[in-house]
Structure formats: structure tokens, C-alpha cells
Design a protein around this motif. Structure first.
Motif, mmCIF file in Angstrom:
data_model
loop_
_atom_site.group_PDB
_atom_site.id
_atom_site.type_symbol
_atom_site.label_atom_id
_atom_site.label_comp_id
_atom_site.label_asym_id
_atom_site.label_seq_id
_atom_site.Cartn_x
_atom_site.Cartn_y
_atom_site.Cartn_z
ATOM 1 N N ASN A 151 0.805 -1.225 0.000
ATOM 2 C CA ASN A 151 0.000 0.000 0.000
ATOM 3 C C ASN A 151 0.838 1.276 0.000
ATOM 4 N N PRO B 24 1.675 3.414 -8.505
ATOM 5 C CA PRO B 24 0.592 2.438 -8.603
ATOM 6 C C PRO B 24 0.894 1.433 -9.718
ATOM 7 N N GLN C 295 -6.855 -0.468 -15.638
ATOM 8 C CA GLN C 295 -7.385 -0.149 -14.306
ATOM 9 C C GLN C 295 -6.268 -0.314 -13.288
ATOM 10 N N ARG C 296 -6.435 0.376 -12.168
ATOM 11 C CA ARG C 296 -5.459 0.194 -11.116
ATOM 12 C C ARG C 296 -5.536 -1.241 -10.596
ATOM 13 N N MET D 13 -14.612 -1.446 -8.359
ATOM 14 C CA MET D 13 -14.384 -0.052 -7.988
ATOM 15 C C MET D 13 -14.355 0.123 -6.467
ATOM 16 N N GLU D 14 -15.163 -0.680 -5.774
ATOM 17 C CA GLU D 14 -15.117 -0.623 -4.308
ATOM 18 C C GLU D 14 -13.773 -1.145 -3.792
ATOM 19 N N GLU D 15 -13.366 -2.283 -4.346
ATOM 20 C CA GLU D 15 -12.117 -2.904 -3.886
ATOM 21 C C GLU D 15 -10.894 -2.048 -4.179
ATOM 22 N N ILE D 16 -10.995 -1.320 -5.308
ATOM 23 C CA ILE D 16 -9.833 -0.548 -5.775
ATOM 24 C C ILE D 16 -9.384 0.498 -4.757
ATOM 25 N N ASN D 17 -10.311 0.960 -3.958
ATOM 26 C CA ASN D 17 -9.969 1.980 -2.963
ATOM 27 C C ASN D 17 -9.686 1.413 -1.572
ATOM 28 N N GLN D 18 -9.809 0.111 -1.454
ATOM 29 C CA GLN D 18 -9.493 -0.530 -0.176
ATOM 30 C C GLN D 18 -7.980 -0.720 -0.047
ATOM 31 N N LYS E 154 -4.710 -2.716 -0.038
ATOM 32 C CA LYS E 154 -4.437 -3.931 -0.806
ATOM 33 C C LYS E 154 -3.830 -5.007 0.091
#
Lengths: 174, 174, 174
Positions: free
Chosen positions: B135, B140, B171-172, C125-130, C132
Motif C-alpha cells: 500500500n 501504482p 485499471q489500477r 471499484m469498491e475494492e480498488i480503494n481498499q 491492498k
């Protein structure tokens, strides 16, 4: 052993295919086309004999699985290119040697013996199912500072296969 | 400063090499061949003068190490291509500008000054030896949804260098 | 619907571009050039009609965003090439089928329906901001044992796009 005939056309086709595959990805066949083509011919003979293009300078164990690490390009080519500028066979040379046409010399065999290979493989297969830790991966991940290409290898490639940047433009990423 | 002569052949060779290296990896030389070739000639002059192809639009500091981030392709090309469609020199342009032959304009210098570069480098070298945290990586990791290519950069490339998919297919990943 | 004309030259250009883009990265157009070129023509028609080269065998939803996963090459090509040796349209075939000129058959549609796609996207999209976790990434990272190329996909590619090594030279990296 039965005699296997390879036509000159087949050899030229493989030579051209490997040259093109290498171009733009930073891999170079031996500048001495006679050497390169005789190795291409040997690869085609091995393909007819064993079903896969096992390295002409190693002994096939007879099965694809046992030969996997020495099917050309072998697992040892890239470290050899970095350390010696030439692979074990002499089919591939470094960009530097290709450009300067430096004569190549025989290099030591990097492939571990059969017992070590089996142990390494067992260890890898055990680790593969363990929870991963970014600090304990089997290879470092190297990053090209020009294009962001990342690869997992002991040392960065001589040339970035994506953008052509040189070895010293790579840094460890994780 | 001594006069350095570059033959037309040498210039053509570099132009062709860079065109081919770019093709299939999503990099495009300036559609105006006169501009592109005069920059290729300048790169070859710099190579003879300094030993490396430092960017023709920046001042060489005289050593490969100090010039490393501005050896062509420079570390700033890809972000410039994304933001402005052209690199600082104008040697490379985006696929869009290459295709549409849009006239290019001068762009601001993205390279930090010497002090900032040294600080960034020190910081990177310190971090490189710390335990990694997925993290807190310096870039990225972006993933192409077509072929799974991953690269570590602030933003995805304009074109996937492996499969040719467009920027918005990335996508990331982490 | 208005008639859209594509010249033979435009079709040839796209066919050549895709052939070259594929070469050296392990992607092959259908060995039957008539099929491949008629699909290239259909892609160019779609580009004129919708503004993007949506897959000729799927219905465009009218916007780039809604079509993104089926802009050619589509997100489903690579898994289809691995499982069936051919993509849904038949524009791309596996190396094996290309080499052996095996006739191809229609394959089932892999694209989830609209509702599932939306749910998958929301989840991503939800996971992408969690934060890692290397053990909970949406795709495994596969590594080529020859050149160290890494990619994030359900299964390794048929051919390493960097060094040409075969599928079975890849191993899970993390």
C-alpha cells in the motif's frame, strides 16, 4: 539414431522468426549468421526428434517436462547474457556483443544438476501455496524508470523489452 | 567545441531503429520526418560527444550518471505524451497526434531541478532497503484488462505495449 | 441504417497493422485471410458508425463506456484463445491453430450479461480503494521463467509476449 533432414528453408524461417521476435525486445541472435543458423537447424532437428526445441548443447532427458528449463530460450539465457554477453549455446548474444561483433568464448554451465533442480522445484511448489509476503517473493521486481515496465528477475534485463531503455535505467520496485 | 559529423546513413539507421522499436509498443516518432531525423542526428552527435544519447533539448552534465534521467527516451517522455501528446523535444508524439498530424507546441519542462532530483533519489534509495508495503509503493501498478500486462507508473500508457488496447482499458491493480 | 463504405486499402491497412502488432507478442489473426479481412472491414465500419472498433459479433450499446469490454481486442479474447483456440469472432486464433490451420468452430459467449457486468464493475471499484492485500488481489500474477515477464490474468498467455516462451514456462508468482 535415425538421420533427420532439415531443409535450408526451414532453417531460414526459424532464423527469421527468432530474429524478428528478438528485435524490439532487446534479444539478439549471434552476429555470426553461420553459427546462428547451424543452431537453428539443430533446434529443428531436436523438435523432430523429441517434440520440442531443446537446447542443442544440452542432453535431452526425453520428456518435455524434464527438459522444460532447457527448451530454447532456456531459463538460463538471460542471466548468461547479463554475465557473459552470450548464452550457453551461443545462439543469443548481448546487444553490446551484437553491435561490436566481439568474439564469444565458451561459458560455464549455469544449470543446476538434476537433484538440485528437483529440490528447487519442490521448494517452489510448496511456497506457491503459502500466503504471500511481498518481502519474501522468490525474485525481486525491477522497474524501468522510462516506461514503468516491471519484471521479476534476479537482475534487470540489458535492454527494456518495451521501450529500449538500458539496464541502468531499471531500479528495484519491490 | 569540435565539429562532429554524422552521416545521413547513420541518421536514417537510428530513425528506422527507433521507428521499429516504437511500432507495436505504442510509441510514435514525430510525423514530421524532418523534425524527427534532425533530432536523431542530434542524439548521434551527443553520443559521440558524451558517450550517451542525452536529450538534445537539455544540457548534459557531462556524466552518464548525472544525465541518466534525460538519456533518450527520457524519464519524462511518457507523462508528457499523456499530458501534452508530445515529449519535451518533439521526437515522440502520442498516437493521436501521430495519426491526426496535429501541429505540436512547446511544452513546459517537467524535469525537477538538480536539488530536487538528488533529494528524490536519496529518498528512493532509502526506501528501497525498507520492508515493502503493497500500500506504500512509489508508483501504482496499472493493469490492462485485455492482456493482463502490468506496469508501475503514475498513469497507464496511451496504448498497451503488448496488445494495443487503449488507455481507458487499464485499471489500477494495486 | 446508412450505408458505410470502407475501401479495400483501409481494410488492408488495418489487417497489416493488427498482423504486425500481433507478431512478436504471440497474437495471430485467423489464418484464413478472407475471414480476417472481412472482420477488419466490419471493425472499420463500426468505428465510423460508433466512434470505436466494437466487436463485429456483439451489439453496440451505443457508447464507448458501455462497449469498453468488447472493443476489439475484447476483454474475453485471451481466455477464449486459451480455452478454444479462437476468439468469439474468429479474428484471432491461437498459435497452434494458426500454425496447423485447424478449422475453427463457433464458441460460446463468455461475456457476462449486463447486470453481472455492472455488479462486477461496482465490486472492482469498491475494492480498488481498499487497502491492498497481496493475497487477495483480483487476479494472480504469472511469471515467465525465461525472461521474468509478469502479467495479472487468470491463466498465463499461450506465448510470452516478450520472449516467445510457451505457456508451460509460466508459474504463479503471487
Amino acid at each position: 539414431m535415425e538421420k533427420i533432414e532439415i531443409s535450408q528453408n526451414e532453417t531460414e524461417d526459424l532464423f527469421n522468426k527468432l530474429t524478428m521476435q528478438g528485435q524490439g525486445h532487446g534479444y539478439f541472435l549471434n552476429y555470426d549468421e553461420k553459427i546462428a543458423k547451424s543452431l537453428c537447424e539443430a533446434l529443428l532437428k531436436n523438435e523432430k526428434r523429441y517434440g520440442h526445441q531443446v537446447c542443442p548443447c544440452r542432453l535431452s532427458a526425453g520428456s518435455r517436462e524434464a527438459d522444460l528449463d532447457v527448451i530454447c530460450p532456456c531459463d538460463y539465457r538471460d542471466p548468461d547474457l547479463l554475465q557473459y554477453g552470450v548464452c550457453y549455446c551461443g545462439l543469443y548474444v548481448s546487444k553490446k556483443i551484437f553491435t561490436e561483433k566481439t568474439p564469444t568464448k565458451p561459458i560455464p554451465e549455469r544449470r543446476p544438476n538434476k537433484e538440485t533442480r528437483l529440490l528447487n522445484k519442490q521448494k517452489y511448489m510448496e511456497e506457491i501455496n503459502q500466503p504471500k509476503d511481498i518481502n519474501k517473493l522468490p525474485y525481486p521486481v525491477m522497474r524501468c524508470s522510462v516506461c514503468g515496465y516491471i519484471c521479476a528477475r534476479t537482475d534487470a534485463p540489458e535492454v527494456c523489452p518495451i521501450c529500449g531503455a538500458s539496464h541502468d535505467r531499471f531500479q528495484r520496485f519491490f
